[in-house]
Design a protein around this motif. Structure first.
Motif, short mmCIF file in Angstrom:
data_model
loop_
_atom_site.label_atom_id
_atom_site.label_comp_id
_atom_site.label_asym_id
_atom_site.label_seq_id
_atom_site.Cartn_x
_atom_site.Cartn_y
_atom_site.Cartn_z
N ALA A 1 0.84 -1.21 0.00
CA ALA A 1 0.00 0.00 0.00
C ALA A 1 0.87 1.25 0.00
O ALA A 1 1.81 1.35 0.80
CB ALA A 1 -0.92 0.00 1.22
N PRO A 2 0.59 2.23 -0.89
CA PRO A 2 1.39 3.47 -0.91
C PRO A 2 1.05 4.35 0.30
O PRO A 2 -0.10 4.77 0.46
CB PRO A 2 0.96 4.13 -2.22
N LEU A 3 2.05 4.60 1.13
CA LEU A 3 1.79 5.32 2.38
C LEU A 3 1.32 6.75 2.16
O LEU A 3 0.58 7.30 2.98
CB LEU A 3 3.03 5.31 3.27
N ASP A 4 1.73 7.37 1.03
CA ASP A 4 1.30 8.75 0.78
C ASP A 4 -0.17 8.82 0.41
O ASP A 4 -0.75 9.90 0.35
CB ASP A 4 2.17 9.41 -0.29
N VAL B 1 -9.38 6.18 -2.82
CA VAL B 1 -8.79 7.17 -1.90
C VAL B 1 -8.32 8.42 -2.65
O VAL B 1 -8.40 9.53 -2.13
CB VAL B 1 -7.63 6.51 -1.11
N GLU B 2 -7.86 8.25 -3.89
CA GLU B 2 -7.34 9.40 -4.65
C GLU B 2 -8.35 10.54 -4.76
O GLU B 2 -7.97 11.71 -4.82
CB GLU B 2 -6.91 8.97 -6.06
N SER C 1 -0.76 17.42 -3.04
CA SER C 1 0.37 16.69 -2.45
C SER C 1 1.51 17.67 -2.32
O SER C 1 1.94 18.28 -3.30
CB SER C 1 0.78 15.52 -3.35
N VAL C 2 2.00 17.82 -1.08
CA VAL C 2 3.01 18.85 -0.79
C VAL C 2 4.22 18.18 -0.16
O VAL C 2 4.07 17.42 0.79
CB VAL C 2 2.43 19.91 0.20
N PRO C 3 5.43 18.44 -0.67
CA PRO C 3 6.63 17.86 -0.01
C PRO C 3 6.87 18.50 1.35
O PRO C 3 6.44 19.64 1.59
CB PRO C 3 7.76 18.19 -0.98
#
Length: 200
Positions: free
Chosen positions: A8-11, A186-187, A193-195
């Motif tokens: 699963a992609p954590l982000d 979820v998307e 999305s911010v670094p």
């Protein structure tokens, strides 16, 4: 700490840790709308959109979004909302508007605002005999819930939930699997999305 699918992609799945699971579980685990039923969602913020998503996954045929901000309506269609009511557009109480739209009341309602008036409206808009209202929002500490006792005697049910009745350690891995199987998108909930370097 919950052990989840290492693929699963954590982000993405990080957003399941609070609001999405709360709204999703409020519909799937607590309201439990039967297939083909009508559900009203009060408040179309992140939690309300997740509640709409849960109603959609459960197979509700009509999902009515109730919000004072009409700019939220178009986005809410992506989460399964089929119709919308802005209480400000009506001179009568919104529970009466919903009862007229649905031939006596909705089968289920999920309140995601924390506003005590919306909580009362969510309870009073469900159908006699089988309607179930679920309170998700957290009210002001001095708020009081007032309704006529006949609303209970007429076999309406009022429930509350915390974190969608999910037990984090044992149930969150299954919510992640819903995402991995593409049943839960979820998307749709992620707008930016911010670094870390750009977070103030």
């Amino acid at each position: 700490v919950a052990k989840i699918n290492p693929q699963a992609p954590l982000d993405k799945v990080c957003v399941l840790s609070c609001g999405i699971s709360t709204g999703l579980g409020a519909s799937i685990n607590v309201a439990k709308p039967p297939k083909g039923s009508t559900v009203a969602i009060f408040g179309l913020g992140a939690v309300g959109l997740a509640a709409a998503e849960g109603a959609r996954i459960a197979g509700a045929s009509r999902i009515i979004g109730v919000d004072l901000n009409p700019s939220r309506f178009e986005e809410a269609r992506k989460f399964g909302c089929t119709e919308f009511v802005n209480p400000k557009d009506h001179s009568k109480p919104v529970q009466e508007v919903l009862a007229e739209m649905t031939n006596g009341g909705v089968d289920r309602s999920v309140e995601c605002t924390g506003n005590i008036n919306a909580m009362i409206q969510a309870f009073e808009c469900v159908h006699d005999g089988w309607g179930v209202a679920v309170l998700v929002g957290v009210p002001h500490k001095d708020a009081e819930f007032k309704t006529h006792p006949m609303n209970f005697l007429n076999e309406r049910t009022l429930k509350g939930t915390f974190f969608g009745n999910y037990k984090p350690r044992t149930d969150l891995p299954n919510v992640v699997e819903l995402y991995m199987k593409k049943e839960l998108e979820v998307e749709k909930f992620i707008t930016h999305s911010v670094p870390f370097a750009e977070i103030n």
